[in-house]
Design a protein around this motif. Structure first.
Motif, mmCIF file in Angstrom:
data_model
loop_
_atom_site.group_PDB
_atom_site.id
_atom_site.type_symbol
_atom_site.label_atom_id
_atom_site.label_comp_id
_atom_site.label_asym_id
_atom_site.label_seq_id
_atom_site.Cartn_x
_atom_site.Cartn_y
_atom_site.Cartn_z
ATOM 1 N N ALA A 52 40.816 40.449 30.568
ATOM 2 C CA ALA A 52 41.019 41.935 30.812
ATOM 3 C C ALA A 52 39.614 42.830 31.386
ATOM 4 O O ALA A 52 39.575 43.293 32.468
ATOM 5 C CB ALA A 52 41.372 42.676 29.409
ATOM 6 N N VAL A 53 38.436 42.204 30.847
ATOM 7 C CA VAL A 53 37.277 42.509 31.468
ATOM 8 C C VAL A 53 37.164 42.231 32.786
ATOM 9 O O VAL A 53 36.673 42.878 33.796
ATOM 10 C CB VAL A 53 36.126 42.171 30.571
ATOM 11 C CG1 VAL A 53 34.792 42.513 31.173
ATOM 12 C CG2 VAL A 53 36.199 42.989 29.221
ATOM 13 N N GLN A 55 39.250 41.324 34.983
ATOM 14 C CA GLN A 55 40.451 41.751 35.679
ATOM 15 C C GLN A 55 39.736 43.445 36.242
ATOM 16 O O GLN A 55 39.971 43.561 37.446
ATOM 17 C CB GLN A 55 41.709 41.923 35.192
ATOM 18 C CG GLN A 55 42.760 42.471 36.045
ATOM 19 C CD GLN A 55 44.082 42.796 35.147
ATOM 20 O OE1 GLN A 55 44.094 43.449 34.393
ATOM 21 N NE2 GLN A 55 45.301 42.265 36.047
ATOM 22 N N ARG A 56 39.535 44.145 35.164
ATOM 23 C CA ARG A 56 38.792 45.401 35.609
ATOM 24 C C ARG A 56 37.836 45.339 36.526
ATOM 25 O O ARG A 56 37.664 46.252 37.429
ATOM 26 C CB ARG A 56 38.347 45.987 34.314
ATOM 27 C CG ARG A 56 37.926 47.582 34.500
ATOM 28 C CD ARG A 56 37.919 48.530 33.315
ATOM 29 N NE ARG A 56 39.173 48.654 32.784
ATOM 30 C CZ ARG A 56 39.777 49.368 31.661
ATOM 31 N NH1 ARG A 56 38.513 49.810 31.083
ATOM 32 N NH2 ARG A 56 40.870 49.294 31.524
ATOM 33 N N LYS A 57 36.692 44.255 36.495
ATOM 34 C CA LYS A 57 35.933 44.295 37.611
ATOM 35 C C LYS A 57 36.268 43.832 38.884
ATOM 36 O O LYS A 57 35.712 44.343 39.844
ATOM 37 C CB LYS A 57 34.727 43.229 37.043
ATOM 38 C CG LYS A 57 34.171 43.486 35.802
ATOM 39 C CD LYS A 57 33.014 42.463 35.164
ATOM 40 C CE LYS A 57 32.110 42.974 34.024
ATOM 41 N NZ LYS A 57 31.341 41.910 33.498
ATOM 42 N N ALA A 60 38.203 46.722 41.636
ATOM 43 C CA ALA A 60 37.451 48.142 41.967
ATOM 44 C C ALA A 60 36.703 47.706 43.240
ATOM 45 O O ALA A 60 36.841 46.745 43.881
ATOM 46 C CB ALA A 60 36.176 47.826 40.796
#
Length: 292
Positions: A52-53, A55-57, A60
């Motif tokens: 999840a971390v 993917q968020r990075k 962007a």
């Protein structure tokens, strides 16, 4: 001497790929427990939170804008697929549903595989093209949007994780100019490969805001039809030491969208099931669709 195991998991923590992992690990744990041994499942290289971390990075900056731009172009002026229904659409979408199963003959299934190999496409692409033709014949429309899930497990580290990784893609088939089936298949192949290259962008409120679509409580905002080809490599039957395990079919009374077609390869040939909203369609209507 007879037991029933019922498991229920919310879709927010699992997907179709995950179920194969779940069965494999449950088998290993049961076998160790029944033999009085300590279970020895390998340590996971990462946790879902790590994904999840990451993917968020990833989603962007420049990459996010590239993905958003593609889907904004691809879904601009997206039409509503107007399948004829047996009853008027309720003002608020319902999810009452039913299913009808079918199996294609061995000869037809082999012909489909032969065409797939000959044209350099995947079984998913061939079957989606055939379903697109069916929808075209039913609606008369030449712009056919269909939602389709993708496993979205693009890194080897997450292949063994249980979790919700799946993403929905909208594949917008173009039948302008009355193409031959081979021409349509080439268009579907190009469409699918481009969508795969942009599979990380979720169909969320950001995209809906970009598209400026009016919300309609009677239907899904982006697609009403779903096509799924179930070919997850980890999918397997549950096996437990000392037990004979068979799956039980539980009658389904729900439908996620207006109409969904699920297909897979079985020992008898290509098999499928239509899941449909019973507030819109009669059983006899879907039976005719199965025949077609």
């Amino acid at each position: 001497n007879r037991q029933i195991l019922l498991y229920c998991m919310h879709h927010i923590i699992t997907d179709g790929w995950s179920m194969g992992i779940f069965f494999h690990e449950l088998s290993a744990l049961y076998d160790a427990f029944s033999a009085g041994k300590a279970p020895s499942l390998p340590e996971l290289p990462i946790q879902y939170a790590d994904f999840a971390v990451w993917q968020r990075k990833q989603l962007a900056g420049k990459r996010l804008e590239q993905q958003r731009s593609y889907w904004k172009r691809q879904l601009a002026d997206l039409p509503v697929l107007e399948l004829l229904t047996d009853r008027p659409r309720p003002p608020i979408q319902t999810h009452r549903g039913a299913k009808q199963s079918f199996t294609l003959s061995q000869s037809l299934s082999e012909s489909v595989k032969g065409l797939t190999h000959q044209e350099g496409v995947t079984p998913f692409m061939t079957l989606l093209a055939a379903f697109t033709v069916l929808l075209h014949r039913y609606t008369g429309q030449v712009d056919i949007p269909v939602g389709s899930p993708i496993a979205n497990r693009t890194q080897i580290e997450i292949e063994g994780l249980i979790g919700y990784f799946m993403n929905m893609l909208i594949l917008r088939a173009d039948l302008m100019g009355n193409p031959s089936f081979r021409e349509l298949l080439a268009r579907i192949r190009k469409l699918a490969l481009e969508a795969y290259d942009h599979q990380d962008m979720p169909l969320d409120e950001r995209l809906l805001k970009d598209l400026q679509r009016e919300r309609d409580l009677s239907r899904n905002p982006l697609f009403q039809i779903v096509f799924v080809f179930q070919n997850a490599p980890t999918r397997q039957a549950l096996q437990l030491s000392g037990l004979t395990v068979t799956s039980m079919k539980v009658p389904s009374k729900t439908a996620q969208v207006d109409l969904s077609l699920y297909m897979w390869e079985s020992e008898k040939g290509l098999a499928g099931v239509f899941e449909y909203n019973t507030d819109l369609f009669d059983d006899s209507t879907i039976a005719s669709m199965v025949t077609h």
